[in-house]
Design a protein around this motif. Structure first.
Motif, short mmCIF file in Angstrom:
data_model
loop_
_atom_site.label_atom_id
_atom_site.label_comp_id
_atom_site.label_asym_id
_atom_site.label_seq_id
_atom_site.Cartn_x
_atom_site.Cartn_y
_atom_site.Cartn_z
N ARG A 1 -2.40 2.12 77.71
CA ARG A 1 -2.75 0.86 77.44
C ARG A 1 -4.13 0.20 77.84
O ARG A 1 -4.70 -0.60 77.22
CB ARG A 1 -1.48 0.14 78.28
N ALA A 2 -4.51 0.84 79.17
CA ALA A 2 -5.88 0.18 79.28
C ALA A 2 -6.68 0.79 78.18
O ALA A 2 -7.63 0.23 77.91
CB ALA A 2 -6.24 1.11 80.75
N ALA A 3 -6.64 2.12 78.03
CA ALA A 3 -7.81 2.54 76.63
C ALA A 3 -7.48 1.67 75.37
O ALA A 3 -8.56 1.31 74.61
CB ALA A 3 -7.19 3.96 76.40
N LEU B 1 -2.76 4.76 81.28
CA LEU B 1 -4.05 5.29 80.81
C LEU B 1 -4.00 4.63 79.17
O LEU B 1 -5.17 4.42 78.88
CB LEU B 1 -3.94 6.59 80.92
N PHE C 1 -6.44 -1.48 75.35
CA PHE C 1 -6.94 -2.69 75.51
C PHE C 1 -8.72 -2.49 75.44
O PHE C 1 -9.28 -3.63 74.60
CB PHE C 1 -6.74 -3.05 76.79
#
Lengths: 321, 366
Positions: free
Chosen positions: A260-262, A258, A264
């Motif tokens: 790392r996606a946020a 979560l 990015f």
């Protein structure tokens, strides 16, 4: 401005932009926006390899028109599409001039290249000449031309002026003059440039806009900024703390995913905001923003979502400069 | 930035850069061919080779980073801290063509007659395939100079992969064209019958494009007389060079359905010409974070909407959906080029426009 009014500003809209920015998709969305406002639309593509047919689930485009989406009882008009190739346009042109035998001979001898090489931009003029004929014949309420990609688009649109400089007699010169007249008449034609909110595409669209205004004198419509991530707020929240507060249990590694996606997403969001800002500063044209689609396939429902977004953007035009 | 992408099989790509002498980067437009080509040349310099990249039209800042101004049609040394050498040049189609004409003209006056001809100027600037032809010509020229261990060529965004493989032969085919042969005949009286037909033909063409244009064309072909053999030999040699075992074709693509379809078409066409794809590079793939629970992310994003976890799940689900969709598009292409290695380069957080950015791309590639 209402979408119908926007589509009635000029019968021809030329959609241009660098390869990979989603030109064809934008052309399709414009056509659908017109159709849903009750205006029939004809999409013209010139490179012979558009993904339009696949997106609409119809047969492959050809020199003859195909219906991409039919008219429906709710008042939606039809969207048609066709290809215009230089060879096809040349044959038609020569036949119109009563030179049918010559056209056959030119094609058979492989000599289209001779004629095409004998003056700059002749192929482009043949294609644009055919577009002009469609525009004059009012082939649809709105004609959307999906222009060639990138550098070629400029050459394409500048061909009329180039040819006028090189050829000073004959029917081709008349053709070039007519095409130029259409391209420079805001009541008949406008150019919609498409870009992504990324550095190189923004630079290129700014350059294209100035060149088209200076060298061709076309009227520029709004710039479409395609593929924008819808902005999500609160991406800096800590997943573990938030989960604890909500009493939600996270699976192993989920917090990290979560985060790392946020991270990015927020970096891409910041980048696109910066590029949209740069575009606004460099180019005094209104912008229409289209969201990134996360779907794997492009179909009619995705195109209609973009048509909705275009309509929303168009409605806001005239309010914001 | 790192990403939990699919496994990357980079060894063979690294081997291409360290062992082959020519790398041709081909693929549809707008997929990052120029960046891949520059990164490959940089990787070559990093492993101690004297490498040169021939670019077509780099983004301004990349051109600046490579020390290229718009006019450098000869290699420029890029300063940097690596054991080998990195050179770069930006192809100038017209001056490359001019040099070729001068080289094959038996006399300077003949070269001058051609170079100043309006029809020639149109050919050198606008004949489709000329840019491809000159890219291949430049490749040949650099190869002959023998000062580089690795030549990386970026190719113009062509619809058909064969356009540049075939480009060198296109001019000779144009010269061989029946109509052109007729155009060159008017000086020979024995072909009077043909001549009349030709004159009629030319008059008809002149009615459409104007007589000046036709006269230019006739003069051009007359001036070219006697030079076709030189051009034909050269085209033959370029073609041999492209099918040489030291040459490798790198297919560059992006994970979009239209691009993938075009790239498959490329691979097929190259195969038809007996040229295999040595490696596939798929640029700008969205990273995919987390494991295999993708179906629940979207659900959680909606049940947790309005809470601090909502946007976090939404961004995770969006990226997953994108990444999975992209992988779906790319999978068939990867299978198509197998056993050639396929490298997926993740979308970087910033655009690539300098040597540092190139290095970053290179880390994923080599």
């Amino acid at each position: 401005m209402d979408p119908r009014g926007f589509c009635r500003q000029s019968r021809l809209v030329i959609v241009a932009g660098k390869g990979g920015v989603g030109k064809t998709t934008v052309a399709a969305a414009l056509a659908r926006m017109a159709a849903r406002a009750g205006l029939s639309a004809l999409v013209v593509e010139v490179e012979g390899k558009s993904g339009l047919a696949a997106a609409f689930g119809t047969e492959v485009l050809s020199y003859d028109e195909v219906v991409l989406s039919p008219a429906s009882p709710d008042g939606t008009a039809e969207v048609r599409a066709r290809t215009i190739t230089p060879d096809g346009a040349l044959v038609e042109y020569l036949e119109d001039k009563g030179l049918r035998r010559l056209s056959r001979r030119l094609l058979r001898g492989g000599a289209v290249d001779v004629v095409a090489t004998s003056a700059p931009g002749i192929k482009d003029i043949l294609v644009l000449g055919k577009v002009k004929q469609l525009e004059r014949a009012e082939a649809a309420d709105l004609i959307v031309l999906d222009a060639p990609a990138s550098g070629h688009a400029m050459r394409f649109l500048m061909s009329a002026r180039g040819l006028l400089d090189a050829v000073n007699v004959g029917p081709l010169q008349a053709q070039a003059r007519d095409v130029l007249e259409m391209l420079t008449d805001p009541e008949r034609c406008q150019v919609v440039l498409v870009t992504l909110a990324e550095e190189t595409p923004v630079n290129e669209v700014v350059e294209t806009a100035y060149t088209l205004e200076d060298k061709v004198g076309t009227n520029l419509g709004p710039v479409v900024v395609n593929g924008l991530y819808p902005v999500l707020e609160g991406l800096d929240a800590d997943p573990e703390a938030a989960a604890a507060a909500l009493d939600v249990s996270l699976r192993p590694g989920e917090a990290e995913a979560l985060r790392r996606a946020a991270d990015f997403r927020s970096r891409r969001q910041a980048l696109q905001a910066e590029q949209v800002g740069r575009l606004s500063a460099a180019l005094a044209l209104p912008q229409l923003h289209l969201p990134a689609l996360f779907d794997a396939e492009l179909g009619l429902s995705q195109i209609d979502r973009l048509a909705d977004a275009l309509a929303t953007g168009v409605e806001a035009l005239g309010v914001v400069p | 930035m790192t990403a939990d992408g699919p496994p990357v099989s980079g060894e063979s790509l690294a081997a291409l850069v360290s062992e082959r002498s020519i790398l041709v980067c081909c693929g549809p437009g707008g997929v990052g061919k120029t960046t891949a080509a520059a990164a490959a040349a940089l990787a070559g310099a990093r492993c101690g080779r004297r490498s040169v990249v021939v670019t077509i039209d780099p983004a301004r800042r990349l051109a600046d980073a490579l020390g290229l101004d718009s006019l450098s049609n000869t290699p420029t040394l890029v300063a940097g801290d690596w054991p080998g050498e990195l050179w770069a040049l930006m192809l100038d189609t017209e001056s490359t063509f001019d040099a070729l004409v001068s080289k094959y003209a038996p006399a300077p006056e003949q070269a001058e007659a051609i170079l100043s001809n309006r029809f020639y100027r149109n050919i050198s600037g606008a004949l489709s395939g000329t840019q491809e032809y000159m890219a291949m010509e430049k490749l040949h020229e650099l190869h002959d100079e023998d000062r580089f261990d690795l030549i990386v060529v970026d190719t113009p965004p062509t619809r058909n992969a064969l356009d540049f493989v075939d480009a060198p032969r296109r001019l000779t085919r144009l010269l061989d064209n029946r109509i052109f042969r007729l155009l060159m005949l008017p000086t020979r009286a024995s072909f009077k019958a043909v001549n009349v037909a030709t004159q009629t033909f030319l008059r008809t063409v002149a009615r459409v494009v104007g007589s000046e244009v036709v006269q230019d064309a006739v003069r051009f072909f007359q001036a070219f007389e006697g030079m076709e053999d030189g051009f034909r030999d050269r085209a033959q040699r370029v073609h041999q060079l492209l099918s040489d075992p030291g040459t490798a074709f790198l297919l560059v693509a992006a994970p979009r359905p239209d691009v993938v379809a075009e790239a498959e078409f490329f691979a097929d066409k190259l195969g038809e010409a007996d040229i295999g794809v040595a490696a596939l590079v798929v640029n700008r793939m969205h990273p995919r974070f987390g494991g295999e629970w993708s179906e629940v992310d979207r659900e959680r994003a909606s049940t947790l909407a309005g809470t601090p976890l909502g946007p976090l799940y939404e961004s995770l689900a969006d990226l997953r959906q994108l990444a999975d969709g992209e992988e779906g598009h790319v999978a068939a292409l990867v299978a198509r080029v197998a056993p050639a290695p396929a490298v997926r380069v993740p979308m970087l957080a910033a655009d690539v426009h300098d040597l540092a950015g190139l290095s970053k791309v290179g880390e994923h590639l080599f």
